[in-house]
Structures are given as structure tokens and as C-alpha cells.
Write a protein that holds these residues in place. Sequence first.
Motif, PDB file in Angstrom:
ATOM      1  N   TRP A   1       1.825   1.728  -3.540  1.00 36.62           N
ATOM      2  CA  TRP A   1       0.674   2.513  -4.078  1.00 36.62           C
ATOM      3  C   TRP A   1       0.471   3.898  -3.977  1.00 36.62           C
TER       4      TRP A   1
ATOM      5  N   ASN B   1       0.954  -1.353   0.099  1.00 36.78           N
ATOM      6  CA  ASN B   1      -0.035   0.121  -0.065  1.00 36.78           C
ATOM      7  C   ASN B   1       0.812   1.196  -0.252  1.00 36.78           C
TER       8      ASN B   1
ATOM      9  N   HIS C   1      -6.338   0.236  -0.252  1.00 40.61           N
ATOM     10  CA  HIS C   1      -4.823   0.578  -0.571  1.00 40.61           C
ATOM     11  C   HIS C   1      -4.633   1.887   0.348  1.00 40.61           C
TER      12      HIS C   1
ATOM     13  N   ASN D   1      -2.393   1.587   5.950  1.00 38.95           N
ATOM     14  CA  ASN D   1      -1.008   1.268   6.163  1.00 38.95           C
ATOM     15  C   ASN D   1      -0.626   1.324   7.711  1.00 38.95           C
TER      16      ASN D   1
END
Length: 173
Positions: free
Chosen positions: A31, A28, A98, A101
Amino acid sequence: MVSQAWYSVLVGLVAVERLAELVVAKRNMAWSLARGGRETGFGHYPFMVVLHTGLLAGCLLEVWLADRDFTSALGWPMLVLVVASQALRWWCIRTLGHQWNTRIVVVPGLPRVTGGPYRLFQHPNYVAVVVEGFALPLVHDAWVTAIVFTVLNAGLLTVRIRAEDDALRSVHA
């Protein structure tokens, strides 16, 4: 002795789950950075890693070295809370997709997520962390680890939530 071995398996499974989180977080992060994401609040991250690693180590060390017993009246309800905290954590990860985190990373232009558990709590992942932080040690009467982690984590979350809220305000003002 048998209950200590089973408890060690439980802590090992939580450790594997944490490693899975790190794999998701790394993916992520890539991304997010590819879309202009910025990391903030990274100063407390090493302490967070040490604290969470210490939780797992403390659970094992206290149970084995202090020869803690499994108390059914406490252990089984705490195990249910550990499982529930894992379910909540993965609901958060799935809801944020996404954008989830272990670090604080915001991508300008993306809308703030308000679905899933985020419609119930502003920071549901931290609810999972708090519950797991006292429940996992208490599954096997590791009360010293539960207290130490909970107190240190309260200080960490004060810093972490403030940093996260500041980061979200900066892109959702």
C-alpha cells in the motif's frame, strides 16, 4: 512439565501473532509503495528479525533445558503484562492503519498520526516490545532470556528510534 507445555503454547501463540504482524506489514508495504512510500533504516532490520526470533526460541529453550519452574507470584503478573503488551501493539497497528509496518516506511504527504496511543507516547509500539521482551520470558522464570533480550533490544531500539525519527522528520519537516 505441565506448566512447561502450557508455556510452550503461550510462546506459540505469540509466534502466530508475530506471523500475523508480518502479513499485515507486507500488505501495508505494498500500500505504501504504491503511494510513493520510501523505506529507510533497513540495515538494522535483519538483526531485529533475529533478535525477536531469538526471544521466542530463548523462552522455550531456557524453560525446557534449564527446567525452569513456574512461580505464581511472578508468572501471573508477567502474563498480564504480556497480554497488555499485545493489546497495546494491536492498538498501535489499528491506529496507524496502512501506515503501520515492521519496517520504516514513510509516505510523503500523509499527516503524522497523533491519535490513539500516539497521543500518550511518541513510540507506543516500542513500549509494547520492551514490556513483552521482559514479561514473556518471566512468565516462566526464563530470566536469562529476559536479560539478554532486554539488553540487546535496548541497543537495537536506540538505532531504530533514531532512524524512525529521522524518516518522519524528512517528510514532516
